[in-house]
Design a protein around this motif. Structure first.
Motif, PDB file in Angstrom:
ATOM      1  N   GLU A 154      -2.391 -22.817  23.975  1.00 51.34           N
ATOM      2  CA  GLU A 154      -1.154 -23.024  24.737  1.00 51.34           C
ATOM      3  C   GLU A 154      -1.302 -24.062  25.847  1.00 51.34           C
ATOM      4  O   GLU A 154      -0.645 -23.970  26.878  1.00 51.34           O
ATOM      5  CB  GLU A 154      -0.657 -21.704  25.328  1.00 51.34           C
ATOM      6  CG  GLU A 154      -0.310 -20.655  24.291  1.00 51.34           C
ATOM      7  CD  GLU A 154       0.139 -19.352  24.903  1.00 51.34           C
ATOM      8  OE1 GLU A 154      -0.162 -19.102  26.098  1.00 51.34           O
ATOM      9  OE2 GLU A 154       0.789 -18.581  24.192  1.00 51.34           O
ATOM     10  N   ASN A 155      -2.157 -25.028  25.639  1.00 49.58           N
ATOM     11  CA  ASN A 155      -2.341 -26.102  26.616  1.00 49.58           C
ATOM     12  C   ASN A 155      -2.812 -25.605  27.978  1.00 49.58           C
ATOM     13  O   ASN A 155      -2.696 -26.315  28.981  1.00 49.58           O
ATOM     14  CB  ASN A 155      -1.033 -26.901  26.798  1.00 49.58           C
ATOM     15  CG  ASN A 155      -0.607 -27.602  25.533  1.00 49.58           C
ATOM     16  OD1 ASN A 155      -1.435 -28.179  24.843  1.00 49.58           O
ATOM     17  ND2 ASN A 155       0.672 -27.531  25.204  1.00 49.58           N
ATOM     18  N   ARG A 156      -3.326 -24.387  28.027  1.00 51.47           N
ATOM     19  CA  ARG A 156      -3.877 -23.884  29.288  1.00 51.47           C
ATOM     20  C   ARG A 156      -5.325 -24.335  29.409  1.00 51.47           C
ATOM     21  O   ARG A 156      -5.905 -24.879  28.480  1.00 51.47           O
ATOM     22  CB  ARG A 156      -3.726 -22.371  29.371  1.00 51.47           C
ATOM     23  CG  ARG A 156      -2.255 -21.950  29.370  1.00 51.47           C
ATOM     24  CD  ARG A 156      -2.049 -20.469  29.509  1.00 51.47           C
ATOM     25  NE  ARG A 156      -0.640 -20.148  29.357  1.00 51.47           N
ATOM     26  CZ  ARG A 156       0.129 -19.638  30.329  1.00 51.47           C
ATOM     27  NH1 ARG A 156      -0.381 -19.425  31.529  1.00 51.47           N
ATOM     28  NH2 ARG A 156       1.391 -19.360  30.097  1.00 51.47           N
ATOM     29  N   GLY A 168      -2.100 -21.000  34.821  1.00 54.40           N
ATOM     30  CA  GLY A 168      -0.786 -20.480  34.476  1.00 54.40           C
ATOM     31  C   GLY A 168      -0.651 -18.984  34.617  1.00 54.40           C
ATOM     32  O   GLY A 168       0.421 -18.431  34.372  1.00 54.40           O
ATOM     33  N   LYS A 183      -2.329 -16.326  33.064  1.00 48.63           N
ATOM     34  CA  LYS A 183      -2.581 -15.382  31.981  1.00 48.63           C
ATOM     35  C   LYS A 183      -4.039 -14.941  31.924  1.00 48.63           C
ATOM     36  O   LYS A 183      -4.937 -15.679  32.315  1.00 48.63           O
ATOM     37  CB  LYS A 183      -2.197 -15.993  30.632  1.00 48.63           C
ATOM     38  CG  LYS A 183      -0.717 -15.936  30.306  1.00 48.63           C
ATOM     39  CD  LYS A 183      -0.467 -16.332  28.850  1.00 48.63           C
ATOM     40  CE  LYS A 183       1.012 -16.225  28.491  1.00 48.63           C
ATOM     41  NZ  LYS A 183       1.253 -16.596  27.079  1.00 48.63           N
ATOM     42  N   ASP A 230      -2.890 -12.826  24.023  1.00 47.63           N
ATOM     43  CA  ASP A 230      -2.479 -12.476  25.368  1.00 47.63           C
ATOM     44  C   ASP A 230      -2.833 -11.021  25.656  1.00 47.63           C
ATOM     45  O   ASP A 230      -2.561 -10.129  24.837  1.00 47.63           O
ATOM     46  CB  ASP A 230      -0.973 -12.654  25.545  1.00 47.63           C
ATOM     47  CG  ASP A 230      -0.557 -14.115  25.541  1.00 47.63           C
ATOM     48  OD1 ASP A 230      -1.450 -14.985  25.512  1.00 47.63           O
ATOM     49  OD2 ASP A 230       0.657 -14.377  25.558  1.00 47.63           O
ATOM     50  N   GLN A 289      -0.894 -10.607  32.429  1.00 48.67           N
ATOM     51  CA  GLN A 289      -0.446 -11.736  33.226  1.00 48.67           C
ATOM     52  C   GLN A 289      -0.303 -11.293  34.677  1.00 48.67           C
ATOM     53  O   GLN A 289      -0.053 -10.122  34.958  1.00 48.67           O
ATOM     54  CB  GLN A 289       0.872 -12.316  32.703  1.00 48.67           C
ATOM     55  CG  GLN A 289       2.069 -11.426  32.826  1.00 48.67           C
ATOM     56  CD  GLN A 289       2.232 -10.471  31.649  1.00 48.67           C
ATOM     57  OE1 GLN A 289       1.502 -10.543  30.668  1.00 48.67           O
ATOM     58  NE2 GLN A 289       3.195  -9.560  31.764  1.00 48.67           N
ATOM     59  N   ASN A 303       4.388 -15.761  31.801  1.00 50.98           N
ATOM     60  CA  ASN A 303       4.755 -15.873  30.390  1.00 50.98           C
ATOM     61  C   ASN A 303       5.774 -16.971  30.119  1.00 50.98           C
ATOM     62  O   ASN A 303       6.121 -17.213  28.972  1.00 50.98           O
ATOM     63  CB  ASN A 303       5.332 -14.536  29.895  1.00 50.98           C
ATOM     64  CG  ASN A 303       4.247 -13.533  29.542  1.00 50.98           C
ATOM     65  OD1 ASN A 303       3.162 -13.910  29.120  1.00 50.98           O
ATOM     66  ND2 ASN A 303       4.531 -12.255  29.738  1.00 50.98           N
ATOM     67  N   SER A 351       7.509 -20.672  29.681  1.00 52.29           N
ATOM     68  CA  SER A 351       7.030 -21.885  29.031  1.00 52.29           C
ATOM     69  C   SER A 351       6.578 -22.931  30.039  1.00 52.29           C
ATOM     70  O   SER A 351       5.673 -23.718  29.760  1.00 52.29           O
ATOM     71  CB  SER A 351       8.133 -22.463  28.144  1.00 52.29           C
ATOM     72  OG  SER A 351       9.284 -22.764  28.908  1.00 52.29           O
ATOM     73  N   CYS A 376       4.916 -22.439  32.691  1.00 50.59           N
ATOM     74  CA  CYS A 376       3.571 -22.147  33.203  1.00 50.59           C
ATOM     75  C   CYS A 376       2.498 -22.589  32.203  1.00 50.59           C
ATOM     76  O   CYS A 376       1.319 -22.626  32.535  1.00 50.59           O
ATOM     77  CB  CYS A 376       3.412 -20.665  33.509  1.00 50.59           C
ATOM     78  SG  CYS A 376       4.214 -20.126  35.032  1.00 50.59           S
ATOM     79  N   ASP A 377       2.926 -22.894  30.957  1.00 54.46           N
ATOM     80  CA  ASP A 377       1.981 -23.439  29.974  1.00 54.46           C
ATOM     81  C   ASP A 377       1.609 -24.863  30.369  1.00 54.46           C
ATOM     82  O   ASP A 377       2.459 -25.641  30.782  1.00 54.46           O
ATOM     83  CB  ASP A 377       2.601 -23.465  28.573  1.00 54.46           C
ATOM     84  CG  ASP A 377       2.755 -22.072  27.997  1.00 54.46           C
ATOM     85  OD1 ASP A 377       2.108 -21.158  28.514  1.00 54.46           O
ATOM     86  OD2 ASP A 377       3.541 -21.914  27.039  1.00 54.46           O
ATOM     87  N   CYS A 409       2.942 -18.885  39.227  1.00 53.03           N
ATOM     88  CA  CYS A 409       2.389 -18.430  37.940  1.00 53.03           C
ATOM     89  C   CYS A 409       1.190 -17.497  38.131  1.00 53.03           C
ATOM     90  O   CYS A 409       0.953 -16.610  37.311  1.00 53.03           O
ATOM     91  CB  CYS A 409       1.937 -19.623  37.105  1.00 53.03           C
ATOM     92  SG  CYS A 409       3.235 -20.813  36.696  1.00 53.03           S
TER      93      CYS A 409
END
Length: 330
Positions: free
Chosen positions: A35-37, A58, A60, A72, A75, A81, A83, A85-86, A97
């Protein structure tokens, strides 16, 4: 002058371009964060021993097992959760976040304790979901910048640190440049639900770890390149409560005990403030003597290594800003 976000973006770019050298077939493995985190900073392991939990940018907390990969688990805030924050970098938007830093399980209750860098001390039920905030201040003073955390496996008491009591996570470069010494070691006792200050005047107190016999807590001073020891019990706890445990590890970050061996792994870099170099994992014994050093520049490039955590013959390696967790067979 480069902005904080420009510096972090540069670090991420260099890290993503760095090659991973596998010296022995399957000896090193990358586990890219979804998720690009980014920034799997620390690891916690439940009683099943089948995988790990880690906090990422973000807000998570992810659970990883070889069978399912990352899923997941929890959080810090409801916004974690969302989008938007991704894909946030480092501590960007962390005030909304969340940004989990130190994490550890209470082995008896199955609860996961989390030191969220800007949002305070939290706890997650064994079922996961939304974390519950325990405290974001002590004696009326906000934490500002929490970092390391460990749970005494015998008593369930939670020990955690603040990197600084003056600067926030987004101001970390200022704290390093000014050699800020307002970090603290805290204790949270679940039986009384009280947070107390154990040590003050720490310089970049990044990580902490309880000894396997429960007699002391180690606290890293990233800025001063040493590790202090706070005595919990025994004859030394009655008088002077802390001393210098080791000055042999350069810019120590998180510290993790190795089971019941009495030894510890420490994440280390040579800090150049803007560009850290020579990330390594350093094993030390119960007297602070260096037993082993694993140099990880080939695997991680010039990145902000944050943790080395040994479980079942494997070393799990985390970073503050990198896009993957590393696993190395020992």
């Amino acid at each position: 002058m480069m902005s904080f976000f420009s510096i972090i973006s540069l670090l991420l770019l260099l890290f993503s371009l760095s090659s991973v050298v596998i010296s022995d077939g399957e000896s090193f493995q990358k586990l890219p964060v979804p998720e690009n985190r980014s920034g799997p900073e620390a690891f916690a392991f439940d009683s099943t021993g089948k995988g790990f939990y880690t906090g990422v940018s973000g807000g998570k907390i992810l659970k990883y097992t070889p069978e399912t990969g990352y899923v997941d688990f929890a959080q810090i805030t409801e916004s974690s959760n969302s989008s938007w924050c991704d894909g946030v970098v480092g501590t960007a938007l962390a005030g909304r976040c969340g940004r989990p830093a130190g994490i550890a399980f209470n082995e008896k209750t199955g609860e996961l304790y989390v030191a969220d860098a800007p949002l305070g001390l939290h706890v997650v039920s064994p079922a996961g979901g939304l974390a519950v905030k325990i405290a974001d201040s002590v004696d009326g003073k906000p934490f500002k910048f929490l970092d390391g955390l460990d749970v005494d496996p015998t008593t369930g008491v939670v020990y955690f640190t603040s990197f600084s009591s003056r600067y926030t996570p987004i101001q970390v470069l200022i704290a390093l440049g000014l050699k800020d010494a307002t970090g603290k070691l805290f204790k949270y006792d679940p039986s009384t639900k009280v947070v107390t200050v154990l040590m003050e005047g720490l310089s970049g107190s990044a990580g902490c770890a309880v000894s396997s016999d429960g007699s002391f807590v180690l606290v890293s001073q990233f800025t001063k390149s040493n590790i202090k020891r706070y005595w919990i019990k025994g004859p030394k706890a009655a008088g002077s409560t802390d001393d210098i445990f080791s000055s042999s590890v350069s810019n120590p970050d998180n510290i993790r005990r190795i089971g019941s061996t009495g030894n510890f792994w420490v994440a280390s870099v040579i800090n150049k403030v803007v560009m850290p170099t020579d990330p390594s994992a350093v094993k030390i014994d119960s007297n602070g003597k260096v037993l082993q050093t694993i140099f990880l520049k080939n695997e991680f490039g010039n990145t902000l290594l944050s943790e080395a955590n040994e479980v079942d013959g494997k070393l799990y390696i985390g970073t503050l800003t990198g896009p993957f967790a590393g696993v190395m067979k020992l």
